[in-house]
Design a protein around this motif. Sequence first.
Motif, PDB file in Angstrom:
ATOM      1  N   MET A 151       0.847  -1.190   0.000  1.00  0.00           N
ATOM      2  CA  MET A 151       0.000   0.000   0.000  1.00  0.00           C
ATOM      3  C   MET A 151       0.889   1.248   0.000  1.00  0.00           C
ATOM      4  N   LEU A 152       0.549   2.229  -0.829  1.00  0.00           N
ATOM      5  CA  LEU A 152       1.312   3.473  -0.931  1.00  0.00           C
ATOM      6  C   LEU A 152       0.486   4.624  -0.352  1.00  0.00           C
ATOM      7  N   VAL A 153       1.092   5.376   0.555  1.00  0.00           N
ATOM      8  CA  VAL A 153       0.426   6.529   1.175  1.00  0.00           C
ATOM      9  C   VAL A 153       1.279   7.774   0.931  1.00  0.00           C
ATOM     10  N   LYS A 154       0.616   8.900   0.621  1.00  0.00           N
ATOM     11  CA  LYS A 154       1.332  10.164   0.444  1.00  0.00           C
ATOM     12  C   LYS A 154       0.918  11.139   1.546  1.00  0.00           C
ATOM     13  N   VAL A 155       1.920  11.690   2.221  1.00  0.00           N
ATOM     14  CA  VAL A 155       1.701  12.708   3.261  1.00  0.00           C
ATOM     15  C   VAL A 155       2.587  13.901   2.881  1.00  0.00           C
ATOM     16  N   TYR A 156       2.078  15.108   3.150  1.00  0.00           N
ATOM     17  CA  TYR A 156       2.793  16.316   2.689  1.00  0.00           C
ATOM     18  C   TYR A 156       3.356  17.125   3.852  1.00  0.00           C
ATOM     19  N   GLY A 157       4.595  17.516   3.701  1.00  0.00           N
ATOM     20  CA  GLY A 157       5.262  18.395   4.652  1.00  0.00           C
ATOM     21  C   GLY A 157       5.929  19.524   3.890  1.00  0.00           C
ATOM     22  N   SER A 158       6.940  20.135   4.501  1.00  0.00           N
ATOM     23  CA  SER A 158       7.584  21.273   3.843  1.00  0.00           C
ATOM     24  C   SER A 158       9.024  21.433   4.326  1.00  0.00           C
ATOM     25  N   ALA A 159       9.886  21.935   3.442  1.00  0.00           N
ATOM     26  CA  ALA A 159      11.275  22.256   3.793  1.00  0.00           C
ATOM     27  C   ALA A 159      11.487  23.745   3.560  1.00  0.00           C
ATOM     28  N   VAL A 160      12.272  24.380   4.436  1.00  0.00           N
ATOM     29  CA  VAL A 160      12.522  25.823   4.326  1.00  0.00           C
ATOM     30  C   VAL A 160      13.939  26.050   3.818  1.00  0.00           C
ATOM     31  N   PHE A 161      14.043  26.824   2.726  1.00  0.00           N
ATOM     32  CA  PHE A 161      15.338  27.234   2.178  1.00  0.00           C
ATOM     33  C   PHE A 161      15.349  28.755   2.132  1.00  0.00           C
ATOM     34  N   GLY A 162      16.287  29.355   2.868  1.00  0.00           N
ATOM     35  CA  GLY A 162      16.248  30.819   2.988  1.00  0.00           C
ATOM     36  C   GLY A 162      15.018  31.207   3.780  1.00  0.00           C
ATOM     37  N   VAL A 163      14.186  32.071   3.202  1.00  0.00           N
ATOM     38  CA  VAL A 163      12.927  32.438   3.869  1.00  0.00           C
ATOM     39  C   VAL A 163      11.729  31.939   3.070  1.00  0.00           C
ATOM     40  N   GLU A 164      11.966  31.004   2.157  1.00  0.00           N
ATOM     41  CA  GLU A 164      10.886  30.421   1.358  1.00  0.00           C
ATOM     42  C   GLU A 164      10.771  28.936   1.655  1.00  0.00           C
ATOM     43  N   ALA A 165       9.555  28.411   1.507  1.00  0.00           N
ATOM     44  CA  ALA A 165       9.309  26.993   1.776  1.00  0.00           C
ATOM     45  C   ALA A 165       9.099  26.233   0.466  1.00  0.00           C
ATOM     46  N   THR A 166       9.422  24.952   0.485  1.00  0.00           N
ATOM     47  CA  THR A 166       9.202  24.048  -0.642  1.00  0.00           C
ATOM     48  C   THR A 166       8.430  22.831  -0.125  1.00  0.00           C
ATOM     49  N   THR A 167       7.361  22.461  -0.805  1.00  0.00           N
ATOM     50  CA  THR A 167       6.549  21.329  -0.352  1.00  0.00           C
ATOM     51  C   THR A 167       7.294  20.011  -0.587  1.00  0.00           C
ATOM     52  N   ILE A 168       7.267  19.152   0.433  1.00  0.00           N
ATOM     53  CA  ILE A 168       7.914  17.842   0.378  1.00  0.00           C
ATOM     54  C   ILE A 168       6.834  16.758   0.436  1.00  0.00           C
ATOM     55  N   THR A 169       6.887  15.821  -0.509  1.00  0.00           N
ATOM     56  CA  THR A 169       5.951  14.698  -0.519  1.00  0.00           C
ATOM     57  C   THR A 169       6.632  13.481   0.102  1.00  0.00           C
TER      58      THR A 169
END
Length: 511
Positions: free
Chosen positions: A1-19
């Motif tokens: 079974m495959l599950v996707k949960v979303y978080g985020s990483a911060v680079f500088g003062v901007e965020a990038t969504t992490i799957t």
Amino acid sequence: MLVKVYGSAVFGVEATTITMEVHMDKGIGYHLVGLPDNAIKESSYRIAAALKNNGLMLPGKKITINMAPADLRKEGSAYDLPLAMGILIGSDQIKAPEIEQYIIMGELSLDGSLQPIRGALPIAIKAKEEGYKGFFLPIQNVKEAAIVAGLDVYGVSNLQEIIDFFAGKDTLQPTVIDTRAEFYKSLDFPEFDFSDVRGQESIKRCMEIAAAGGHNIILIGPPGAGKTMLAKRVPSILPPMTLREALETTKIHSVAGKLKEVGLMNQRPFRSPHHTISNVALVGGGSYPQPGEISMAHNGVLFLDELPEFKRDVLEVMRQPLEDREVTISRAKFTVTYPSSFMLVASMNPSPSGFFNDPSMPNTSSPHEMQRYMSKISGPLLDRIDIHIEVTPVPFEKLADDRKAESSVEIRKRVTAAREIQTKRFQEIENIHYNAQMSSKLIREFCALDAQSKELLKTAMERLNLSARAYDRILKVARTIADLDNAPSIISQHIAEAIQYRSLDREGWLG
């Protein structure tokens, strides 16, 4: 079974969504891929203990977790909560069909409670931009994230609360903050007020000009003259922050993890690092770049007490951020940029002994020692400081005077009026808000001189041997003096006063 949960990483003062993709298969093992650092690799131990202490379990299966995009370095322990949720859903211990509509971040303790994270505000801004329904994060960070309107922000105390939420129990409610009310409620009386300062009227005038135009200033004087006392009161006369400035400043402090359960910052920051600071701590950097003191002072004041005591290489790395009002940190695989639009206030003694041109104290330093002491500060750095002013000790008569001096509130009114003139002047120009930010092209446009003023400035330039950059500085300061007088153009009196504020350029200053 495959599950996707979303978080985020911060680079500088901007965020990038992490799957985070969690895959369960036959066998036993825990495989984490996608450039995680050691803190993330250790998450399996924290997750296993937290699940067991909450009546759940780490399944005896082969667990493969991919953190995409896989070529971005992920760091920190804030991914514990989304990884735990992915494992629970993937092993059918809980049902959460709506989890892909939310960003989830949080560090797990062994008992399942959550520890605060860094960068909650930029993560919330990114979540709203990308259309996520809500954001789950530790309750300690909920105020900073709830600044973002149009996003359901849930403060979570422990693992069980988020499990109950997805089980349909209404135990969690989104935190709602009225950003404007939060911003305007706190314009309190300043902790330090200029009414506490006895005498020093010429220095107060200088501080007022510096605050009105956002100019950098250096105070030169013997110990006990009041340099530090004056510098600490500069934020009390700066104009109140705009909502945009408050958001920018809060974002940087959020990334650095310095907010401490505070929502929107509405007081201008005042940073005063010790002279033993390293260049990385001052401008930012490290293997995982973090903002330094100059970025923490963004939209506020950076005070460097005893400037010559700072290491020369530390001061030199400030030269470029002072001009560009941002600092770029480059690493092999990525580059981050932090804003650093601050007002520099520096102080120094005129000699190693601390005394010079003081009739009441003998000068125990030789001219050679004094020259060597002054040379610790490079010419290019001094050129970037618009105003140089000598501070002399206050005589007893003024110290003992019981009359109340002018308060910071009164000075701030004049400063704010001058800033409003500048805001109107630069309203069509991007990223320019006050006189100190003017480029050479804008100086030519807004600082036109009449014949008398030109002649006065020419004489001063020749006699004091001033650089081209010092010429620009004098014009900027003169423009600010004219704004305080509500004068449409610069006249010779404004130029004459501005020339006075270049003490360290005067020939024979040490002679």
